[in-house]
Design a protein around this motif. Structure first.
Motif, short mmCIF file in Angstrom:
data_model
loop_
_atom_site.label_atom_id
_atom_site.label_comp_id
_atom_site.label_asym_id
_atom_site.label_seq_id
_atom_site.Cartn_x
_atom_site.Cartn_y
_atom_site.Cartn_z
N VAL A 367 27.10 52.98 35.21
CA VAL A 367 27.50 52.97 33.80
C VAL A 367 28.60 54.02 33.56
O VAL A 367 29.58 53.75 32.86
N ALA A 368 28.42 55.19 34.16
CA ALA A 368 29.42 56.26 33.97
C ALA A 368 30.79 55.81 34.46
O ALA A 368 31.81 56.00 33.79
N ILE A 369 30.82 55.20 35.61
CA ILE A 369 32.10 54.74 36.16
C ILE A 369 32.71 53.67 35.25
O ILE A 369 33.91 53.68 34.98
N SER A 370 31.86 52.77 34.79
CA SER A 370 32.38 51.68 33.95
C SER A 370 32.97 52.23 32.66
O SER A 370 33.94 51.70 32.13
N ALA A 371 32.38 53.33 32.19
CA ALA A 371 32.86 53.91 30.94
C ALA A 371 34.12 54.73 31.17
O ALA A 371 35.02 54.75 30.33
N LEU A 392 24.45 45.38 30.57
CA LEU A 392 25.13 44.98 29.34
C LEU A 392 26.24 45.97 28.99
O LEU A 392 27.34 45.57 28.59
N THR A 393 25.95 47.24 29.17
CA THR A 393 26.96 48.27 28.91
C THR A 393 28.14 48.13 29.85
O THR A 393 29.30 48.20 29.44
N VAL A 394 27.83 47.93 31.12
CA VAL A 394 28.90 47.76 32.11
C VAL A 394 29.77 46.54 31.75
O VAL A 394 31.00 46.60 31.81
N ALA A 395 29.11 45.47 31.36
CA ALA A 395 29.84 44.24 31.00
C ALA A 395 30.77 44.49 29.82
O ALA A 395 31.91 44.02 29.79
N LYS A 396 30.27 45.25 28.86
CA LYS A 396 31.08 45.55 27.68
C LYS A 396 32.25 46.46 28.03
O LYS A 396 33.37 46.27 27.56
N ASN A 397 32.00 47.43 28.92
CA ASN A 397 33.04 48.39 29.27
C ASN A 397 34.12 47.78 30.16
O ASN A 397 35.26 48.23 30.15
N CYS A 398 33.71 46.80 30.96
CA CYS A 398 34.64 46.30 31.99
C CYS A 398 34.81 44.79 31.94
O CYS A 398 34.36 44.08 32.84
N SER A 427 23.90 37.83 33.09
CA SER A 427 24.53 36.88 32.17
C SER A 427 25.62 37.57 31.38
O SER A 427 26.70 37.00 31.18
N ALA A 428 25.33 38.79 30.95
CA ALA A 428 26.34 39.54 30.20
C ALA A 428 27.60 39.74 31.04
O ALA A 428 28.73 39.63 30.54
N ILE A 429 27.40 40.02 32.29
CA ILE A 429 28.55 40.21 33.19
C ILE A 429 29.42 38.96 33.23
O ILE A 429 30.64 39.01 33.04
N VAL A 430 28.80 37.81 33.48
CA VAL A 430 29.63 36.60 33.63
C VAL A 430 30.22 36.16 32.30
O VAL A 430 31.29 35.55 32.25
#
Lengths: 582, 175
Positions: A367-371, A392-398, A427-430
């Motif tokens: 998550v830290a990296i994605s942010a 979900l956070t990673v998907a939103k950030n990236c 699912s959030a990722i895709v």
């Protein structure tokens, strides 16, 4: 197009060829070749670079015949899961048929890149003998050859520019193979011998690189001691990419300062790798070049977190980082703060079999990296725990991910906080990452995740699935969706016959499908083979119990299944454990 | 092939779908003649993996998916330096205070001898040297699990590691 008017004759052939030279991408050239017979004829004579994603998809002679002017060829053999020992060692992927056809039809070949193929010394000798203008040999994840074959290449390829040996299994039977590079060889630009296990004559290597002023990439193997690295660097200060040899020695302040200054002397250094057995002692010797580094591969260095942080925080321009999970969340947080240009991250497991103390590398690091890294688009992450919330956070950030591979090491691991499957997270990722081309799933997953993938992953080209799904629906969602799917590899999932047979036509739009330890029966494979003559349906059965496959009943379960489209028909080099159904 | 980006699968691209053949009748084999256990071919089913013990996990073939080079590098690391340590006390005759030594950081007797010579700044002779030890030299002995004092070097290294309790460096002329 006006009927009857041979508009292609408006311009002489040379003009059209010149136009086509602006179409480097195979897809565009393939499309041009379909326009009319004249363009087909023109295009085939002007194509000089060919990529064959599956060596069995076409007869070598046919490929050579169609494109007579090829100068650069790239060919892939075994399926990807061969990297993890899932494919029998004698399965195939031999390079002889291709090398022989190329020697016959492409005498002007300059570049050959082979991946996951079995390359014999005879092949290497043939290459060395037949291609007078040979410049580039790249072997990735290949096997079957020895340093004697390399000696032939060294001795005979007078204009060799690149010898790139990446992760091959090479037998070491010719200690002095490098001495076969003649004094007249001065053209090397890339020399990557990192995968060789044997001793290297460093003095010979010193002389070789000393006479190759254009050398940009040098990747040494584990046998080159740290003390000798100094001498090599003095002879090649123009290096852009360096793979060290053994990066450990008895601590000696003099060695440290000589190493430090030799590395500092390489003003163009952008990439570093190797670091076999690296400890904290000699790491600071590379500090001076850290700012310029764009690529850092520490995946064989079992250095602990604090040292890693000290090193990587200096690498402000890093684009690619490969590192062990010893970096831990804390280290990744530091990376997120320092490496704002990071595009690709790979975190490898230092303890894949779970024997030692658990490492504090969790979803927080990801998550830290994605942010912190807005340019991140490619991730490979081995860890032991994950949550849907984190994904979900990673998907939103990236939203710009092109490649997302997550490996939660224990199969069927749920969200460790909610105990739910990780369907929502993936699912959030895709759904968020519209440009996702490659995806690897892990953790506890039901058919729901496949529904999302099938519906949303429109650019997905490669999907890897293991220990996931509830039943046939999962596979059906994938095969009936995922418009651009090329490679699908599945292991240990409860997917059976029905989705395969219902989506038989889809398989012809893909390069290949691998399924092992699933629920497919022989009967379905037979049906599929009958229905789809342009597919090779390979059933792999290593246990060899009971009757031969032809006599087994339809409900006989299939251990491993490899299906690929081909215009070459069934191959003739199958080992005893492989049956091609007709 | 990291450089090969995103070119499509084959230079000979077929974008047309062949007509689907109709399924012909399936030839039935006589199952009564076959007694093979058909479930064996399935490998590990998903239900078998719930609540997997670590022993069963060992049998999980080729998982997690790491490449052979990384796997062998890690295995080598494990063999070379266990995260475990095995400290034993070493006393030298005439010195009241003993030193501690991690036996697992050595891979054999040679390495052990070198370290001890450095630590105690004396020559320590091995039992396999045929030379008669000079007066000032020392020999290395160890106390085994039965309380007996033995000459170091008599038994294979791995066996030594299993039985050694502590080490003592004594004057050669005393033995």
């Amino acid at each position: 197009m006006v009927g009857g008017f041979r508009w292609a004759a408006m311009f002489p052939d040379e003009v059209w060829e010149h136009v086509f030279s602006f179409l480097p991408a195979d897809a565009d050239r393939n499309a041009a070749a379909l326009v009319c017979r004249a363009w087909y004829r023109l295009e085939r004579r002007s194509r000089w670079r060919v990529f064959v994603g599956n060596c069995y998809a076409v007869e070598p002679a046919a490929a050579v015949r169609r494109f007579p002017e090829v100068r650069a060829a790239a060919i892939k053999g075994k399926p990807h899961f061969a990297d993890f020992n899932l494919v029998p060692s004698d399965w195939g992927g031999g390079a002889e048929a291709w090398v022989e056809a190329m020697a016959e039809g492409w005498p002007h070949l300059e570049e050959l890149r082979l991946k996951r193929m079995v390359v014999s010394d005879d092949c290497l000798e043939l290459i060395a003998r037949c291609f007078k203008n040979f410049k580039v040999l790249s072997l990735v994840s290949c096997e079957g050859f020895s340093t004697a074959g390399l000696a032939a290449i060294a001795a005979n390829c007078r204009y060799l520019r690149e010898l790139d040996l990446h992760e091959n299994e090479v037998e070491d039977n010719c200690l002095h193979w490098m001495s076969h590079f003649p004094e007249s060889c001065t053209s090397l630009v890339t020399l990557n011998i990192a995968c060789l296990e044997g001793e290297v004559n460093v003095s010979v290597l010193e002389r070789l690189i000393g006479r190759c002023p254009n050398l940009k990439t040098l990747r040494l193997n584990h046998s080159v001691p740290l003390e000798r690295l100094v001498g090599l660097l003095h002879r090649a200060p123009q290096l852009v990419d360096l793979g060290t040899g053994k990066y450990a020695a008895q601590h000696h302040p003099e060695l440290f300062s000589r190493l430090e200054s030799a590395i500092a002397g390489c003003k163009n250094l952008k990439g570093l790798s190797g670091f076999w057995e690296a400890g904290p002692t000699f790491l600071p010797a590379i500090y001076s070049v850290c700012e310029g580094l764009t690529s850092l591969n520490l995946s064989y260095a079992t250095i602990q977190g604090p040292e890693l942080i000290k090193l990587i925080s200096r690498c402000k321009n890093l684009q690619r980082l490969w590192v062990m999970d010893l970096i831990e969340d804390e280290g990744l947080i530091a990376v997120a703060a320092s490496c704002k240009l990071l595009q690709e991250l790979r975190v490898f497991p230092s303890d894949p079999y779970g024997a030692a103390q658990p490492i504090s590398l969790t979803e927080h690091g990801l998550v830290a990296i994605s942010a912190g890294c807005p340019m991140l688009h490619s991730v490979l992450y081995f860890c032991r725990q994950m949550t849907n919330a984190a994904l979900l956070t990673v998907a939103k950030n990236c939203p710009n991910f092109t490649c997302f591979r997550l490996c939660i090491m224990e199969p069927h691991t749920p969200d460790y906080i909610t105990r739910q499957p990780l369907d929502a997270g993936f699912s959030a990722i895709v759904e968020s990452c519209k440009h996702l081309r490659r995806l690897s799933l892990s953790g506890l997953l039901t058919d729901l995740v496949f529904k999302s993938i099938g519906a949303s992953a429109n650019r997905l080209e490669m999907l890897s699935v293991a220990f996931a799904g509830d039943g046939d629906a999962g596979l059906h969602y994938i095969l009936s969706g995922c418009k651009n799917l090329r490679k699908l590899e599945i292991r240990d999932c409860p997917f059976g016959d029905k989705p395969l047979l219902d989506n038989a036509a889809k398989l012809e739009t893909m390069r290949s499908l691998w399924m092992s330890s699933c629920s497919v029966t022989l009967g379905a494979c037979r049906q599929l083979a009958r229905k789809m003559p342009l597919l090779n349906v390979e059933v792999i059965n290593e246990r060899k119990r009971g009757l031969p496959l032809e006599l087994q009943p339809d409900n006989c379960p299939v251990e491993k299944l490899y299906i690929y489209r081909t215009v070459a028909g069934p191959r003739s080099d199958t080992p005893s454990c492989v049956w091609i159904l007709r | 092939m990291g450089d090969q980006s995103n070119s499509p699968s084959s230079s000979i691209d077929s974008s047309s779908h062949p007509a689907l053949c109709s399924t012909s009748s399936i030839f039935q084999t006589r199952r009564d003649l076959l007694s093979t256990d058909l479930k064996l071919g399935l490998g590990l089913s998903t239900s078998a993996l719930h609540g997997c013990s670590s022993k069963e996990r060992e049998q999980l073939s080729h998982w997690p998916p790491i490449k052979p080079l990384l796997r062998s590098t890690l295995e080598e690391k494990v063999h070379r330096s266990h995260s475990k340590t095995f400290f034993v006390k070493v006393y030298m005759e005439g010195l009241p205070i003993g030193r501690k030594l991690d036996l697992l950081s050595h891979n054999g007797y040679d390495s052990l001898m070198r370290t001890l010579r450095r630590m105690f700044r004396t020559t320590i002779t091995c039992p396999d040297t045929s030379r008669v030890p000079p007066e000032k030299a020392h020999v290395l002995t160890y106390e085994d699990e039965e309380g007996d004092w033995m000459m170091v070097g008599d038994v294979p290294w791995e066996f030594f590691l299993r039985t050694v309790k502590r080490l003592k460096i004594t004057r050669a002329d005393k033995c």
